[in-house]
Design a protein around this motif. Structure first.
Motif, PDB file in Angstrom:
ATOM      1  N   ALA A  59       0.807  -1.228   0.000  1.00 56.29           N
ATOM      2  CA  ALA A  59       0.000   0.000   0.000  1.00 56.29           C
ATOM      3  C   ALA A  59       0.833   1.268   0.000  1.00 56.29           C
ATOM      4  O   ALA A  59       0.350   2.323  -0.423  1.00 56.29           O
ATOM      5  N   VAL A  60       2.086   1.202   0.492  1.00 56.62           N
ATOM      6  CA  VAL A  60       2.903   2.419   0.538  1.00 56.62           C
ATOM      7  C   VAL A  60       3.861   2.518  -0.651  1.00 56.62           C
ATOM      8  O   VAL A  60       4.653   3.454  -0.726  1.00 56.62           O
ATOM      9  N   LYS A  61       3.798   1.567  -1.575  1.00 59.93           N
ATOM     10  CA  LYS A  61       4.644   1.648  -2.772  1.00 59.93           C
ATOM     11  C   LYS A  61       4.083   2.689  -3.739  1.00 59.93           C
ATOM     12  O   LYS A  61       2.872   2.926  -3.787  1.00 59.93           O
ATOM     13  N   ASP A  62       4.973   3.292  -4.506  1.00 58.55           N
ATOM     14  CA  ASP A  62       4.591   4.420  -5.357  1.00 58.55           C
ATOM     15  C   ASP A  62       3.478   4.071  -6.341  1.00 58.55           C
ATOM     16  O   ASP A  62       2.612   4.893  -6.628  1.00 58.55           O
ATOM     17  N   HIS A  63       3.500   2.854  -6.880  1.00 60.58           N
ATOM     18  CA  HIS A  63       2.558   2.510  -7.945  1.00 60.58           C
ATOM     19  C   HIS A  63       1.170   2.141  -7.425  1.00 60.58           C
ATOM     20  O   HIS A  63       0.233   2.008  -8.213  1.00 60.58           O
ATOM     21  N   SER A  64       1.019   1.951  -6.116  1.00 59.05           N
ATOM     22  CA  SER A  64      -0.258   1.472  -5.563  1.00 59.05           C
ATOM     23  C   SER A  64      -1.268   2.599  -5.416  1.00 59.05           C
ATOM     24  O   SER A  64      -0.887   3.761  -5.197  1.00 59.05           O
ATOM     25  N   PRO A  65      -2.568   2.274  -5.534  1.00 53.89           N
ATOM     26  CA  PRO A  65      -3.591   3.294  -5.269  1.00 53.89           C
ATOM     27  C   PRO A  65      -3.508   3.740  -3.812  1.00 53.89           C
ATOM     28  O   PRO A  65      -3.213   2.944  -2.927  1.00 53.89           O
ATOM     29  N   LYS A  66      -3.766   5.015  -3.569  1.00 52.06           N
ATOM     30  CA  LYS A  66      -3.606   5.597  -2.247  1.00 52.06           C
ATOM     31  C   LYS A  66      -4.952   6.084  -1.705  1.00 52.06           C
ATOM     32  O   LYS A  66      -5.812   6.539  -2.453  1.00 52.06           O
ATOM     33  N   PHE A  67      -5.110   5.995  -0.392  1.00 52.41           N
ATOM     34  CA  PHE A  67      -6.268   6.582   0.268  1.00 52.41           C
ATOM     35  C   PHE A  67      -6.030   8.080   0.472  1.00 52.41           C
ATOM     36  O   PHE A  67      -6.842   8.914   0.119  1.00 52.41           O
ATOM     37  N   MET A  68      -4.879   8.427   1.047  1.00 51.98           N
ATOM     38  CA  MET A  68      -4.494   9.820   1.241  1.00 51.98           C
ATOM     39  C   MET A  68      -3.235  10.112   0.444  1.00 51.98           C
ATOM     40  O   MET A  68      -2.433   9.218   0.192  1.00 51.98           O
ATOM     41  N   ALA A  69      -3.037  11.362   0.105  1.00 48.11           N
ATOM     42  CA  ALA A  69      -1.829  11.743  -0.627  1.00 48.11           C
ATOM     43  C   ALA A  69      -0.586  11.539   0.235  1.00 48.11           C
ATOM     44  O   ALA A  69       0.464  11.139  -0.258  1.00 48.11           O
ATOM     45  N   VAL A  70      -0.703  11.811   1.527  1.00 49.22           N
ATOM     46  CA  VAL A  70       0.424  11.662   2.446  1.00 49.22           C
ATOM     47  C   VAL A  70       0.378  10.261   3.046  1.00 49.22           C
ATOM     48  O   VAL A  70      -0.647   9.832   3.586  1.00 49.22           O
ATOM     49  N   GLN A  71       1.481   9.539   2.959  1.00 49.96           N
ATOM     50  CA  GLN A  71       1.548   8.165   3.426  1.00 49.96           C
ATOM     51  C   GLN A  71       2.559   8.024   4.567  1.00 49.96           C
ATOM     52  O   GLN A  71       3.528   8.767   4.644  1.00 49.96           O
ATOM     53  N   PRO A  72       2.338   7.048   5.469  1.00 47.32           N
ATOM     54  CA  PRO A  72       3.371   6.744   6.466  1.00 47.32           C
ATOM     55  C   PRO A  72       4.650   6.300   5.762  1.00 47.32           C
ATOM     56  O   PRO A  72       4.620   5.786   4.650  1.00 47.32           O
ATOM     57  N   ALA A  73       5.769   6.496   6.419  1.00 44.60           N
ATOM     58  CA  ALA A  73       7.047   6.089   5.842  1.00 44.60           C
ATOM     59  C   ALA A  73       7.088   4.573   5.659  1.00 44.60           C
ATOM     60  O   ALA A  73       6.529   3.830   6.472  1.00 44.60           O
ATOM     61  N   PRO A  74       7.758   4.086   4.603  1.00 47.79           N
ATOM     62  CA  PRO A  74       7.849   2.635   4.386  1.00 47.79           C
ATOM     63  C   PRO A  74       8.501   1.887   5.543  1.00 47.79           C
ATOM     64  O   PRO A  74       8.226   0.714   5.754  1.00 47.79           O
ATOM     65  N   ASP A  75       9.392   2.576   6.306  1.00 48.48           N
ATOM     66  CA  ASP A  75      10.047   1.899   7.424  1.00 48.48           C
ATOM     67  C   ASP A  75       9.324   2.135   8.749  1.00 48.48           C
ATOM     68  O   ASP A  75       9.851   1.859   9.822  1.00 48.48           O
ATOM     69  N   SER A  76       8.084   2.645   8.667  1.00 44.28           N
ATOM     70  CA  SER A  76       7.264   2.798   9.862  1.00 44.28           C
ATOM     71  C   SER A  76       6.630   1.458  10.228  1.00 44.28           C
ATOM     72  O   SER A  76       6.339   0.625   9.363  1.00 44.28           O
ATOM     73  N   MET A  77       6.379   1.252  11.521  1.00 44.03           N
ATOM     74  CA  MET A  77       5.728   0.009  11.960  1.00 44.03           C
ATOM     75  C   MET A  77       4.390  -0.199  11.282  1.00 44.03           C
ATOM     76  O   MET A  77       4.009  -1.334  10.990  1.00 44.03           O
ATOM     77  N   VAL A  78       3.665   0.892  11.035  1.00 51.09           N
ATOM     78  CA  VAL A  78       2.330   0.751  10.440  1.00 51.09           C
ATOM     79  C   VAL A  78       2.398   0.358   8.974  1.00 51.09           C
ATOM     80  O   VAL A  78       1.377   0.004   8.381  1.00 51.09           O
ATOM     81  N   SER A  79       3.606   0.412   8.376  1.00 50.73           N
ATOM     82  CA  SER A  79       3.768   0.038   6.972  1.00 50.73           C
ATOM     83  C   SER A  79       4.413  -1.328   6.790  1.00 50.73           C
ATOM     84  O   SER A  79       4.443  -1.843   5.677  1.00 50.73           O
ATOM     85  N   MET A  80       4.945  -1.897   7.858  1.00 46.93           N
ATOM     86  CA  MET A  80       5.710  -3.136   7.750  1.00 46.93           C
ATOM     87  C   MET A  80       4.854  -4.359   8.040  1.00 46.93           C
ATOM     88  O   MET A  80       3.743  -4.259   8.567  1.00 46.93           O
ATOM     89  N   GLU A  81       5.407  -5.510   7.709  1.00 44.61           N
ATOM     90  CA  GLU A  81       4.733  -6.782   7.950  1.00 44.61           C
ATOM     91  C   GLU A  81       5.759  -7.832   8.358  1.00 44.61           C
ATOM     92  O   GLU A  81       6.977  -7.622   8.235  1.00 44.61           O
ATOM     93  N   GLY A  82       5.265  -8.978   8.821  1.00 45.57           N
ATOM     94  CA  GLY A  82       6.127 -10.135   9.061  1.00 45.57           C
ATOM     95  C   GLY A  82       7.172  -9.911  10.135  1.00 45.57           C
ATOM     96  O   GLY A  82       6.953  -9.210  11.123  1.00 45.57           O
ATOM     97  N   THR A  83       8.345 -10.482   9.941  1.00 43.60           N
ATOM     98  CA  THR A  83       9.382 -10.481  10.973  1.00 43.60           C
ATOM     99  C   THR A  83       9.906  -9.069  11.250  1.00 43.60           C
ATOM    100  O   THR A  83      10.214  -8.744  12.408  1.00 43.60           O
ATOM    101  N   GLU A  84      10.006  -8.221  10.222  1.00 46.35           N
ATOM    102  CA  GLU A  84      10.489  -6.859  10.440  1.00 46.35           C
ATOM    103  C   GLU A  84       9.492  -6.056  11.274  1.00 46.35           C
ATOM    104  O   GLU A  84       9.872  -5.275  12.152  1.00 46.35           O
TER     105      GLU A  84
END
Length: 390
Positions: A59-84
């Motif tokens: 969802a935070v990748k450039d090519h994906s459709p966005k809900f808001m123009a401003v997105q959380p950082a890719p290295d934010s907890m809310v953007s990560m998944e799995g072991t990271e």
């Protein structure tokens, strides 16, 4: 007990896309201009929030459709998944366990009493938002992270634009984001020079041990500040407003303070500060009810509608703190469920308990002007003013 109805039309301004359709899953044009699916049902919402086929990373990748123009950082907890994602959650989750949060109760109560005393000294009418909700939420976060209280005002000036879902310019948002990063980087530098018994100091130590990058340290700090401040302050104001809209329930809770924990959960269900989740993108075609969400399409869950699903909650629009306990969705579900839920509930409970104890006749202010002013255009719900008399 008479049960008061709180329909969506009584909850202040809502984005148009939350009002248009009654379908369980429906497409809409997001504030970003992209097409996004809105999920309204409770069970389907839980599925989206827990199913690995719906990805926050995508969802935070450039090519994906966005809900808001401003997105959380890719290295934010809310953007990560799995072991990271789990690695970063472990860095901070110890600060949010129930025993640790319970230890904060006396300091939270002191803050609430301090702010209420100041309101009383100034005399009615008082503003429960500027006088209690905002300084309490920021004060608790500053205490948790170890941030000097005099930094509160600067932080508040910077953060709100990042929750704006209207047409604020990307230039303005980028500028605020850069300023916030600089703000947090400066604070972490101070902690290295003057460590304390706080979460920010412990994160600096992990960074020095090579277990946390500087970028991750700064981003975690910002995530906690932004997520814990705006939503908690909003929830205190929304809950106080709901109680003041029902004087009989306010009086009932005054006489039966042991009912307050149940009332808090019901208020969280009915009037959540966060109406919708962050977007997730399907990594493969997924059936949601009668709809097939194609790979690459974005989905958001309406927590507000899920909390009012008549298939799950009896009399879903009514305030009924004695209802059968069904977990609401206000704090999310699955791996990204809100880490600070216990702390947020404690602040809400302490604030309401003190209001009930100190103000037997608390009511919305009369006279000229509007006692209730709603925020508009934010990803979080809340009030910018709640004037009261006592």
């Amino acid at each position: 007990m008479t049960q008061r109805r709180f329909g969506l039309d009584q909850l202040g301004p809502l984005p148009t896309f939350m009002e248009n359709s009654t379908e369980a899953v429906t497409p809409f044009e997001a504030p970003s201009g992209d097409m996004v699916w809105l999920v309204r049902g409770y069970e389907l919402g839980r599925l989206v929030l827990a199913d690995k086929r719906f990805s926050r990373i995508e969802a935070v990748k450039d090519h994906s459709p966005k809900f808001m123009a401003v997105q959380p950082a890719p290295d934010s907890m809310v953007s990560m998944e799995g072991t990271e994602h789990q690695r970063l959650r472990r860095v901070v989750m110890g600060a949010f366990t129930r025993p640790r949060v319970d230890l904060m109760a006396p300091s939270i109560e002191r803050l609430v009493v301090q702010h209420i005393d100041r309101m009383v000294a100034m005399g009615p009418p008082g503003d429960l938002i500027g006088g209690l909700a905002l300084p309490l939420a920021s004060g608790v976060l500053c205490s948790l992270l170890g941030i000097p209280s005099h930094e509160d005002a600067r932080f508040r000036d910077l953060v709100e634009v990042l929750f704006d879902i209207t047409s604020n310019t990307s230039k303005e948002s980028l500028q605020r984001r850069v300023e916030l990063v600089g703000f947090m980087a400066t604070l972490t530098g101070r902690k290295r020079e003057s460590p304390g018994d706080d979460l920010l100091t412990s994160m600096v130590r992990l960074h020095d041990q090579g277990k946390l990058s500087l970028s991750e340290l700064v981003t975690i700090g910002l995530t906690l500040l932004m997520a814990g401040y705006e939503t908690t302050a909003g929830q205190i104001g929304l809950s106080a407003h709901a109680l003041l809209s029902d004087p009989a329930e306010y009086e009932r809770l005054r006489g039966n303070p042991e009912l307050l924990p149940l009332a808090v959960d019901e208020l969280l269900r009915l009037t959540p500060a966060t109406p919708v989740t962050f977007a997730r993108v399907a990594t493969e075609p997924v059936r949601l009810g009668t709809v097939i969400v194609a790979a690459g399409q974005a989905v958001v869950v309406s927590l507000m509608h899920g909390n009012r699903d008549g298939k799950v909650f009896t009399r879903p629009q009514s305030y009924a703190p004695d209802r059968r306990a069904v977990p609401h969705l206000t704090f999310g579900h699955g791996a990204h469920r809100c880490l600070g839920a216990t702390l947020a509930k404690l602040q809400l409970q302490v604030a309401l308990a003190q209001l009930l104890r100190r103000f037997p006749a608390l009511r919305l202010a009369a006279g000229p002007g509007r006692p209730v002013v709603w925020k508009e255009g934010l990803a979080t719900r809340g009030l910018s003013r709640l004037l009261v008399e006592w």
